[in-house]
Structure formats: C-alpha cells, structure tokens
Scaffold this motif. Structure first.
Motif, PDB file in Angstrom:
ATOM      1  N   GLY A  74      22.256  25.549  46.078  1.00  0.00           N
ATOM      2  CA  GLY A  74      21.526  26.501  45.225  1.00  0.00           C
ATOM      3  C   GLY A  74      20.172  25.952  44.808  1.00  0.00           C
ATOM      4  O   GLY A  74      19.160  26.674  44.813  1.00  0.00           O
ATOM      5  N   PHE A  75      20.162  24.660  44.463  1.00  0.00           N
ATOM      6  CA  PHE A  75      18.900  24.026  44.081  1.00  0.00           C
ATOM      7  C   PHE A  75      17.923  24.000  45.258  1.00  0.00           C
ATOM      8  O   PHE A  75      16.733  24.300  45.098  1.00  0.00           O
ATOM      9  CB  PHE A  75      19.168  22.602  43.589  1.00  0.00           C
ATOM     10  CG  PHE A  75      17.925  21.834  43.249  1.00  0.00           C
ATOM     11  CD1 PHE A  75      17.277  22.036  42.044  1.00  0.00           C
ATOM     12  CD2 PHE A  75      17.395  20.916  44.142  1.00  0.00           C
ATOM     13  CE1 PHE A  75      16.121  21.343  41.728  1.00  0.00           C
ATOM     14  CE2 PHE A  75      16.239  20.210  43.841  1.00  0.00           C
ATOM     15  CZ  PHE A  75      15.598  20.425  42.631  1.00  0.00           C
ATOM     16  N   ALA A  76      18.432  23.659  46.446  1.00  0.00           N
ATOM     17  CA  ALA A  76      17.562  23.565  47.626  1.00  0.00           C
ATOM     18  C   ALA A  76      16.965  24.922  47.988  1.00  0.00           C
ATOM     19  O   ALA A  76      15.758  25.048  48.234  1.00  0.00           O
ATOM     20  CB  ALA A  76      18.351  22.996  48.803  1.00  0.00           C
ATOM     21  N   ILE A  77      17.806  25.955  48.022  1.00  0.00           N
ATOM     22  CA  ILE A  77      17.323  27.293  48.399  1.00  0.00           C
ATOM     23  C   ILE A  77      16.310  27.820  47.397  1.00  0.00           C
ATOM     24  O   ILE A  77      15.249  28.343  47.766  1.00  0.00           O
ATOM     25  CB  ILE A  77      18.513  28.272  48.531  1.00  0.00           C
ATOM     26  CG1 ILE A  77      19.392  27.868  49.716  1.00  0.00           C
ATOM     27  CG2 ILE A  77      18.017  29.706  48.690  1.00  0.00           C
ATOM     28  CD1 ILE A  77      20.708  28.615  49.802  1.00  0.00           C
ATOM     29  N   SER A  78      16.610  27.670  46.116  1.00  0.00           N
ATOM     30  CA  SER A  78      15.686  28.172  45.088  1.00  0.00           C
ATOM     31  C   SER A  78      14.379  27.398  45.094  1.00  0.00           C
ATOM     32  O   SER A  78      13.303  27.976  44.864  1.00  0.00           O
ATOM     33  CB  SER A  78      16.352  28.093  43.706  1.00  0.00           C
ATOM     34  OG  SER A  78      16.740  26.764  43.408  1.00  0.00           O
ATOM     35  N   THR A  79      14.425  26.095  45.393  1.00  0.00           N
ATOM     36  CA  THR A  79      13.200  25.291  45.460  1.00  0.00           C
ATOM     37  C   THR A  79      12.321  25.727  46.628  1.00  0.00           C
ATOM     38  O   THR A  79      11.103  25.883  46.480  1.00  0.00           O
ATOM     39  CB  THR A  79      13.549  23.792  45.596  1.00  0.00           C
ATOM     40  OG1 THR A  79      14.296  23.372  44.455  1.00  0.00           O
ATOM     41  CG2 THR A  79      12.279  22.954  45.694  1.00  0.00           C
ATOM     42  N   VAL A  80      12.953  25.926  47.805  1.00  0.00           N
ATOM     43  CA  VAL A  80      12.190  26.362  48.986  1.00  0.00           C
ATOM     44  C   VAL A  80      11.537  27.719  48.734  1.00  0.00           C
ATOM     45  O   VAL A  80      10.349  27.935  49.026  1.00  0.00           O
ATOM     46  CB  VAL A  80      13.101  26.415  50.225  1.00  0.00           C
ATOM     47  CG1 VAL A  80      12.387  27.115  51.384  1.00  0.00           C
ATOM     48  CG2 VAL A  80      13.511  25.011  50.649  1.00  0.00           C
ATOM     49  N   MET A  81      12.292  28.658  48.200  1.00  0.00           N
ATOM     50  CA  MET A  81      11.771  30.012  47.987  1.00  0.00           C
ATOM     51  C   MET A  81      10.666  30.033  46.935  1.00  0.00           C
ATOM     52  O   MET A  81       9.645  30.706  47.098  1.00  0.00           O
ATOM     53  CB  MET A  81      12.907  30.944  47.576  1.00  0.00           C
ATOM     54  CG  MET A  81      13.920  31.206  48.684  1.00  0.00           C
ATOM     55  SD  MET A  81      13.161  31.870  50.189  1.00  0.00           S
ATOM     56  CE  MET A  81      12.453  33.398  49.571  1.00  0.00           C
ATOM     57  N   SER A  82      10.843  29.294  45.851  1.00  0.00           N
ATOM     58  CA  SER A  82       9.814  29.262  44.809  1.00  0.00           C
ATOM     59  C   SER A  82       8.538  28.603  45.331  1.00  0.00           C
ATOM     60  O   SER A  82       7.429  29.064  45.041  1.00  0.00           O
ATOM     61  CB  SER A  82      10.322  28.528  43.570  1.00  0.00           C
ATOM     62  OG  SER A  82      10.610  27.166  43.867  1.00  0.00           O
ATOM     63  N   THR A  83       8.696  27.546  46.122  1.00  0.00           N
ATOM     64  CA  THR A  83       7.525  26.866  46.696  1.00  0.00           C
ATOM     65  C   THR A  83       6.763  27.795  47.622  1.00  0.00           C
ATOM     66  O   THR A  83       5.525  27.861  47.585  1.00  0.00           O
ATOM     67  CB  THR A  83       7.964  25.604  47.468  1.00  0.00           C
ATOM     68  OG1 THR A  83       8.650  24.717  46.583  1.00  0.00           O
ATOM     69  CG2 THR A  83       6.754  24.889  48.060  1.00  0.00           C
ATOM     70  N   TYR A  84       7.488  28.540  48.466  1.00  0.00           N
ATOM     71  CA  TYR A  84       6.848  29.453  49.416  1.00  0.00           C
ATOM     72  C   TYR A  84       6.116  30.581  48.688  1.00  0.00           C
ATOM     73  O   TYR A  84       4.977  30.924  49.029  1.00  0.00           O
ATOM     74  CB  TYR A  84       7.889  30.031  50.368  1.00  0.00           C
ATOM     75  CG  TYR A  84       7.315  31.028  51.344  1.00  0.00           C
ATOM     76  CD1 TYR A  84       6.469  30.613  52.372  1.00  0.00           C
ATOM     77  CD2 TYR A  84       7.607  32.379  51.239  1.00  0.00           C
ATOM     78  CE1 TYR A  84       5.926  31.520  53.266  1.00  0.00           C
ATOM     79  CE2 TYR A  84       7.073  33.303  52.128  1.00  0.00           C
ATOM     80  CZ  TYR A  84       6.230  32.861  53.132  1.00  0.00           C
ATOM     81  OH  TYR A  84       5.688  33.770  54.003  1.00  0.00           O
TER      82      TYR A  84
END
Length: 584
Positions: A74-84
């Motif tokens: 969950g942390f990884a997916i949310s980090t990638v999406m927020s960064t993009y």
C-alpha cells in the motif's frame, strides 16, 4: 515555525498550482494513504506481538507476514502514484512559468535588457525555475505526507500514554531556534549562489563568442583565471550551503533522540512495573522511531523554503518587470512617410546628461536624410527613437502628422525596415532568415531581394541554396554576407520607412556602391534615414543632419554644408585625407 517562511513569493508560486487542483487532490489522497501506513505499522506491530507472544493465537503465523506485506505494498503504490501526479503538476507549472518569462522578456523595454546579462537570464530559465518548482513540489509533499504522518503517530502515542508523549515536546524550543538561525543563513547563501551562477554563464557565453579575439590576443591564461575565479566562488558557496544544510539533520536527530531516549527509559520502567504490555511497548517504541524521519523532513523545510523563496523572487521579478508602453490606439493605413522631430530630447536612465537635446528635423515623404557626427554624438539614439526602442524624454516625433506614441507599436513598426551594423541572424536557413516575421513571401520576391542585395552568386554557389543553414548568429557567413542578408530582408519587408544604421560598414567599396544603387531603387517614394560613416556615400542625399554631443549643429545638403565650412566640412576633409594620400 515552518510556515513563517512561506512568504509572498512562495504563496504566489503555489497559486500557480491551483489550475491543477484535481490532480493535486488525487495526489493528496495517495499522500494521505502513504502517510497513514506508519501509524498502521506501529499499531500492527504491537497487536501482533501481544497476539503472537502473549496469547499465542495461530492466525498470527500467517496473518502477520501478510499484513506487513500488505502495508508495504500500500505504501509503495501510493508513493508511486503521488509522485507521478505531482510530477505532472510540477512540469505543467514549470512550462507555464518559463513561457510567461519568455513572453515577458520579449516585450521588455531597452532599459531592462541593459540592466540584465544574458547569462543571468539563462540562469532564470535553467536553474531558478527548476529549483523553484522542484522545491515547491518537495515541500508540498512533505507538508501533506509528513504532517499527517506526524499527527497520526502522535495520535497513537497519546492514545497509549499522553503524559509520556508530552515529554517529547521538550525538544521544540531548541529545534525552533536552530532552524530559524540556519534558515536565515541558507537564504543569504542561495541568493549569492544564484547571482554567481549567472555570472559564470555570462563568462562562458562571452568567451565562446569572443573565441577569435581570445586566440589572436593570446589571452588563454587571463580568461582561464577569470573563469576559475567565478568557478571557485560557486564551489565556496556550494560548500557553505551544504555545510549549513548538513548541520540541520544531525542537530535534529540529536534533539529528537534525546526526547526518545527519555521516553524509552520511562516506558521501560513502566513495563517492568507491569504498567505496559510488551505489545504496547512495541507500539509506543515503533511510533517513536517512525516519527523521527517525518520530523526531520519537516524541519528541513526551512532550508527548502529559503532556497525556493530566492528562486521564486527572481522569477517573479522577471515577470513583474516593466514592458514596453503600448498605449496607442491609432492604426495608420497607407502611410506616406512624413516624419517630424519636434524639440526631441532623450536621457538614458541614471545618466546625468541628455543623450539628445532639442532636436528639430522635418523629413518629407520620399526624402533621404543622412545623419552624421563624431562617435557618441547620438546618431544611433536618434534613429532608435523612431521605432520606439527608446522612449522620448521630451518633445515628440510624428508620422504623417500623428504622434508615434498614439500609434500601436505593431502598426508603427510595420512601417519601418531597420538595418543595423550589428546583424541578427537565427540558427536557421537563409530562406527563413530572409522571411522572418513576413507572411506569404513568394520565391520570386525572395530572388528579387537577393539580387538587389548582391547575394545571387553567393547563394547559387551553395549546395542547398536558400535552404542552407547559417549557423548560430550567422557564424557560417562573413560579416559582409550577413549584412547583405539583413539588407535583403529589408527589401522583402518593403516598408514605407527604411533606417540604415551604418548598414554598409562591413562591405567593400564596390559592393557598397552596388547595394547603394539598389537601395536608391528600393527607396524611391519612400522615406530613408541613414546613419553614415563614409561621407562619400551620402553626397547625393536630400538632407544631411550633423550631430555633436547630442545636439543638431547643422543640417542641409552636401553642397550647402561644404560651403558653410562648419563641422561637416571639417569631418569631410578629415575623411578625404587618407584617400588623397593613398591616391598619391
């Protein structure tokens, strides 16, 4: 503590993010998800510890690893999406700011160009715009994600033991004092660094453009030392900035760890007394350790705000700079070309004396006026007033009886072709340079202009003809070829007024004579102003105006001025002497 440094420039920068509010909202959702993972992790570790070690529940064997992996995913997916999403927003704002700066600079008045170096302007586009946007995005992410993370973890800590949690607040006064002191110094260093970087870019550009002068002057060592001085200054400032920024992290870590150490000591005492379970202690300890990183990130915002504030100020200084005044509403059609200079005066900014004083001249449509005088007498300043590159200090100039300030700039400049001794060519083909700013130009018109500018044989000798690239600044052409291209461009524009500012100075006498004859054909029934060096080329003009120290001292035909035996006659004799000696 943190928001104190969000000044007016920073708030203005962040307002540029508002048109992308939906993408920001989506990014915030993902940031909140990633921020919540820390408190979930801390709570989960405590629950797993009690369930697995105290209660020895079987599901923990399988559930604990899956839960931890799920939280991490969950942390990884949310980090990638927020960064993009934040990258999309930042790049869109960066494009907007650069576009606005470029459009603003194109409309700057002459004084702004004189006040700025090209290197400093390039630095605004390359360095400061990037620094401002990357810093703004970084600070936004930290503000949203780490603030929520700190609040969530504090919630966990207060839920377990609010009295113990209050102990952690002893670090706030020391942390605030440290960050305020460092932030002030960082702001000063960043401002000085950006100025120095602009100087370095200017130094590189000057040396690049002056490579032949450097070679023939054998000044390699001198130029290397000048560059080394600027380069070492940038190194010195960069090291100072790194030192100041690096001090922040260990001080923050030390103060935070002191608070954590105190809390851990008290928590261990409580555990030994049976006031805390092992699971509760693990939750409390995990929350304490996890809260350290976001606190460090938030404390680092002071330096980030200081850096982007300086960069943002530089950008907005550019956007807020004055542009050319274009208050005229009149649009002239079928311009004849009658010009009148009435008591014209000009003084450059911050100069004690006038560059031009009480100039009175009348040029009828179709007449040819030559302007002569010693160097620095105001010849170029006078012709630059006509297209309003410079603004009058006093008096007025009229075109067909209308004050040129009442005309729109576009309409005024449509009536003028301007050829100077400093030819500007773009890194493009000969064709595109000739037709720059013109619409629907036919090949026949181009060939006719090329013929009048004595360029036919030269262009015919090129493998690609008109589609040959001229190089940056016309570097692949000789000075004479560049000047003839500029004259051909004037032929194509075919405006009712032609201004030649020493436009044939780079031509040999034979080519100059041929082009002068072509210009006489072009300028039939057109008004023609020439700033001349060689008096032999202006003997047949209608009127000659003689300027000395910004004042009109004589005007009349060549014969009249020679007969008057004044300044013009003296300058004419001085020019004739070398020719006489050569003839002998």
């Amino acid at each position: 503590m943190i928001f104190r440094h969000i000044d007016a420039d920073l708030r203005r920068l962040y307002r540029h993010f508002l048109p992308h509010k939906w993408k920001l909202l989506i990014a915030c959702v993902f940031l909140l998800c990633s921020a919540s993972m820390s408190s979930i992790t801390a709570t989960l570790l405590g629950k797993i510890t009690d369930a697995g070690f105290y209660n020895q529940e079987e599901w923990v064997i399988y559930g604990a690893p899956l839960a931890l992996i799920g939280v991490t995913l969950g942390f990884a997916i949310s980090t990638v999406m927020s960064t993009y999403m934040m990258a999309q927003v930042s790049q869109a704002v960066l494009v907007t700011l650069r576009t606005q700066m470029f459009e603003r600079i194109l409309h700057w008045p002459e004084k702004e160009y004189q006040a700025n170096t090209s290197g400093r302007i390039c630095s605004k586009f390359v360095n400061e715009a990037t620094m401002a946007l990357s810093g703004a995005v970084q600070s936004f992410v930290v503000l949203v994600r780490d603030s929520v993370q700190v609040l969530a973890l504090l919630g966990v800590l207060f839920w377990h033991d609010w009295k113990l949690t209050l102990v952690t607040f002893v670090i706030i006064p020391g942390l605030a004092l440290t960050l305020r002191t460092i932030s002030r110094r960082v702001r000063r260093i960043v401002a000085e660094s950006q100025e120095t970087l602009g100087s370095m870019l200017s130094r590189v550009q000057e040396s690049y453009e002056a490579e032949r002068l450097i070679k023939v002057s054998n000044t390699y060592d001198f130029e290397e030392k000048r560059f080394a001085s600027v380069n070492m200054n940038i190194r010195r400032l960069s090291l100072k900035l790194i030192k100041m920024q690096s001090i922040t992290t260990p001080i923050t870590q030390l103060l935070t760890m002191v608070a954590i150490a105190c809390v851990v000591g008290v928590a261990l005492w409580q555990a030994q007394k049976g006031l805390l379970t092992i699971g509760e202690f693990i939750t409390f300890l995990s929350a304490l350790l996890l809260i350290k990183a976001p606190i460090q990130h938030l404390s680092g915002l002071n330096g980030t705000f200081a850096s982007i504030s300086v960069a943002a100020k530089s950008i907005f200084d550019t956007l807020d700079a004055d542009i050319e005044r274009d208050e005229g509403k009149t649009v002239l059609e079928n311009v004849k070309g009658n010009l009148a200079f009435e008591h014209v005066g000009l003084r450059y900014p911050d100069q004690p004396n006038d560059a031009l004083t009480d100039i009175n001249l009348t040029i009828k449509a179709g007449e040819h006026l030559a302007i002569v005088g010693p160097s620095g007498s105001g010849k170029t300043s006078l012709v630059n007033l006509l297209p309003r590159f410079l603004e009058l200090t006093s008096g007025r100039i009229t075109l067909d009886g209308v004050d040129i300030r009442e005309l729109t700039l576009e309409n005024l400049r449509q009536q003028i072709s301007f050829v100077t001794q400093d030819v500007v060519l773009f890194d493009d083909t000969i064709r595109h340079n000739l037709t720059y700013g013109l619409k629907d130009v036919t090949d026949d018109a181009i060939n006719e202009a090329v013929k009048h500018a004595a360029l036919t044989d030269f262009i015919a000798s090129l493998p690609n003809g008109l589609d040959t690239k001229v190089g940056e600044g016309g570097g692949l052409l000789s000075g004479g070829q560049k000047q003839r291209l500029s004259i051909a461009r004037a032929f194509l524009k075919n405006a009712p007024i032609l201004i030649l500012d020493e436009a044939t100075s780079a031509l040999d006498s034979k080519t100059e004579k041929a082009i002068t004859e072509s210009l006489e054909i072009l300028c039939k029934n057109r008004t023609w102003l020439t700033v001349a060096h060689r008096f032999s080329t202006i003997e047949t003009v209608d009127t000659i105006a003689v300027l000395v120290q910004g004042k009109l001292v004589e005007h009349g035909s060549h014969e009249q001025l020679i007969e008057a035996n004044g300044v013009y006659a003296r300058l004419s004799r001085l020019q004739a002497q070398p020719q006489t000696i050569e003839a002998k």
